[in-house]
Design an enzyme around this catalytic site. Structure first.
Site, PDB file in Angstrom:
ATOM      1  N   PHE A  63      -0.354  -6.128  25.903  1.00 33.54           N
ATOM      2  CA  PHE A  63      -0.251  -4.771  25.326  1.00 33.54           C
ATOM      3  C   PHE A  63      -1.569  -3.996  25.484  1.00 33.54           C
ATOM      4  O   PHE A  63      -1.912  -3.172  24.640  1.00 33.54           O
ATOM      5  CB  PHE A  63       0.151  -4.831  23.854  1.00 33.54           C
ATOM      6  CG  PHE A  63       1.548  -5.341  23.631  1.00 33.54           C
ATOM      7  CD1 PHE A  63       2.643  -4.492  23.749  1.00 33.54           C
ATOM      8  CD2 PHE A  63       1.774  -6.671  23.318  1.00 33.54           C
ATOM      9  CE1 PHE A  63       3.938  -4.964  23.551  1.00 33.54           C
ATOM     10  CE2 PHE A  63       3.062  -7.157  23.119  1.00 33.54           C
ATOM     11  CZ  PHE A  63       4.145  -6.308  23.235  1.00 33.54           C
ATOM     12  N   GLU A 105       0.847  -1.188   0.000  1.00 32.65           N
ATOM     13  CA  GLU A 105       0.000   0.000   0.000  1.00 32.65           C
ATOM     14  C   GLU A 105       0.884   1.239   0.000  1.00 32.65           C
ATOM     15  O   GLU A 105       2.104   1.151   0.147  1.00 32.65           O
ATOM     16  CB  GLU A 105      -0.922   0.023   1.230  1.00 32.65           C
ATOM     17  CG  GLU A 105      -0.186   0.099   2.552  1.00 32.65           C
ATOM     18  CD  GLU A 105      -1.124   0.097   3.746  1.00 32.65           C
ATOM     19  OE1 GLU A 105      -2.304   0.454   3.580  1.00 32.65           O
ATOM     20  OE2 GLU A 105      -0.676  -0.272   4.844  1.00 32.65           O
TER      21      GLU A 105
END
Length: 492
Positions: free
Chosen positions: A349, A289
């Site tokens: 996390f 991308e």
């Protein structure tokens, strides 16, 4: 431009403002009620309150941001990254208001903002593509046919977004239905568009991105690569420049750089952008991308090239030509970046919100900290949990790694959990030190227990060191003192 408005907050707002001040350009800060006392608000020459804490009522409110620029006499708007930085409508509305958008033209954002449109745009420019379907689908049965055709594992990806959202790896037909449903639901929730597409999953890839710069006069250059393979939940945590495998294969580096330049030309790009590729274990690379904005990890490129990317963005936006060619650019030294998130690496996390009771940054030669927080500030729940970027630079990769270790150890943060211990785990791990790793680094090597064990080892070492120091001090302080009677000694 004599004055610009920075439509962002935190470290990136400060980063842009510092370069603007260096160029003699005044800045306008915008802020939400949650950021009323933030450093970027105090740093700017002017500051405008946008509204309540939620970004939808402040930083994402296009009307308020543009009106703030008009009210303060700003001539341009720098969007930073995140928020409105890749919003084609915002770019268009800024131009319609008679202001300069310090970034690409709306059509480039529109094309590259949709992965399928991006693939279509670069397909005529001889850019390698991952095998897959080049159209958006929502039909599970059709997805199954595609999976059989290109072979499992496959990757389901949201057509309208990025950042790991709306993305699922499917290893076989049995996982397809659930994978499609979850990807579509997440894409709809994150981007308002549930369309997904399917491509072959590259099993052991490295994530390599190439920085490009383009002006309004047809000049396009690349500023080499960044290695972004250490990720959690498909989002980067540790980045470096240059990449170890590309340093061993300069011809491959040149090929990827040229491919990135062609991608920029495919959408008539302007400003600073990044073309992302997957690199497999056979050194085949595939277009992933293009990010039509400044990247979080841009400092590592700045350090190895000596180019201020924000300065270049501003110069391009005001119509200047690039002052250098591809031949003028070269790599000097090595740089690493650790994103310091308010997240607990010992608890999956998960975000860690609270007060920065202690916040002391490392400093010294080869150490750079880009942040937007100060001791005593609250880390709000409304925005991205990144509180800082810790960057180190050295003449060699080994030197940059050692400086990163020392900088992490010198960073003092109390009141919230951060990714600093995770960063230390990464730079100490043999796979990372050797350069032999890919995007599965976290999955293959990281566990919370590994950090806990290391912390316990460090505590044992500290305890032993304290015991040695105590014993040494005790011996030093134990002095026989004669009192006239040889059999009497006292400790003084």
């Amino acid at each position: 431009m004599q004055k610009i408005l920075v439509a962002n907050r935190g470290e990136i707002a400060l980063r842009v403002m510092r370069t603007a001040r260096k160029m003699g350009i005044a800045t306008v800060a915008v802020y939400s009620e949650a950021d009323r006392g933030a450093p970027h608000v105090r740093f700017a020459e002017e500051a405008i309150l946008l509204g309540p804490a939620p970004s939808s009522q402040s930083y994402l409110d296009m009307d308020k941001v543009i009106q703030a620029a008009l009210d303060t006499g700003a001539e341009g708007i720098h969007p930073g990254y995140g928020f409105l930085s890749e919003n084609a409508e915002f770019s268009q509305r800024v131009e319609d208001a008679g202001l300069i958008f310090i970034g690409p033209k709306p059509h480039a954002i529109r094309i590259m903002g949709n992965k399928l449109a991006a693939k279509d745009a670069v397909s005529a420019y001889d850019i390698p593509m991952v095998p897959g379907i080049e159209e958006a689908i929502t039909d599970v049965e059709l997805a199954g046919q595609i999976g059989e055709q290109i072979g499992y594992p496959i990757l389901i990806k949201a057509a309208a977004g990025g950042g790991g959202k709306g993305m699922r790896i499917v290893n076989g037909p049995a996982e397809l239905k659930e994978g499609m449903e979850r990807a579509i639901s997440e894409a709809q929730s994150a981007f308002g568009d549930g369309a997904v597409f399917i491509e072959k999953y590259v099993t052991s890839p490295r994530h390599i991105e190439i920085q490009v710069l383009a002006d309004n006069h047809g000049n396009v250059v690349h500023l080499f690569e960044r290695e972004c393979s250490v990720q959690r939940r498909h989002q980067k945590v540790v980045e470096e420049a240059p990449s170890v495998p590309l340093s061993l294969a300069p011809a491959l580096r040149a090929q990827m750089g040229e491919a990135a330049v062609r991608c920029a030309k495919a959408c008539d790009y302007r400003g600073a952008g990044t073309v992302e590729f997957l690199l497999d274990d056979q050194n085949n690379f595939y277009f992933l991308e293009m990010n039509t904005r400044l990247q979080v990890e841009h400092p590592v490129t700045e350090l190895i090239t000596g180019v201020d990317l924000v300065e270049q963005q501003i110069k391009v936006a005001r119509g200047e030509r690039l002052a250098f060619t591809q031949e003028d650019l070269s790599i000097t030294g090595h740089a690493l970046e650790l994103r310091v998130y308010a997240e607990d690496p010992l608890d999956g996390f998960l975000p860690s919100i609270g007060t920065l009771e202690t916040y002391q940054k490392p400093s010294g030669e080869g150490i750079r900290v880009d942040d937007g927080f100060e001791e005593g500030m609250e880390v709000p729940i409304y925005y991205d949990p990144m509180i800082a970027k810790l960057i180190t630079y050295g003449a060699t990769r080994a030197e940059a790694l050692q400086k990163m270790r020392e900088a992490i150890d010198a960073y003092r943060v109390e009141g919230i959990a951060t990714t600093l211990p995770f960063g230390r785990f990464v730079v100490d791990h043999e796979a990372f030190i050797s350069g032999n790793f890919d995007t599965h680094f976290v999955k293959q090597h990281y566990t919370a227990e590994a950090i806990l064990e290391k912390q316990q080892d460090m505590e044992k070492i500290a305890a032993l060191a304290a015991a040695v120091i105590f014993e040494d001090s005790r011996r030093t302080l134990t002095v026989p003192v004669t009192t006239g009677e040889s059999w009497k000694n006292r400790i003084q």
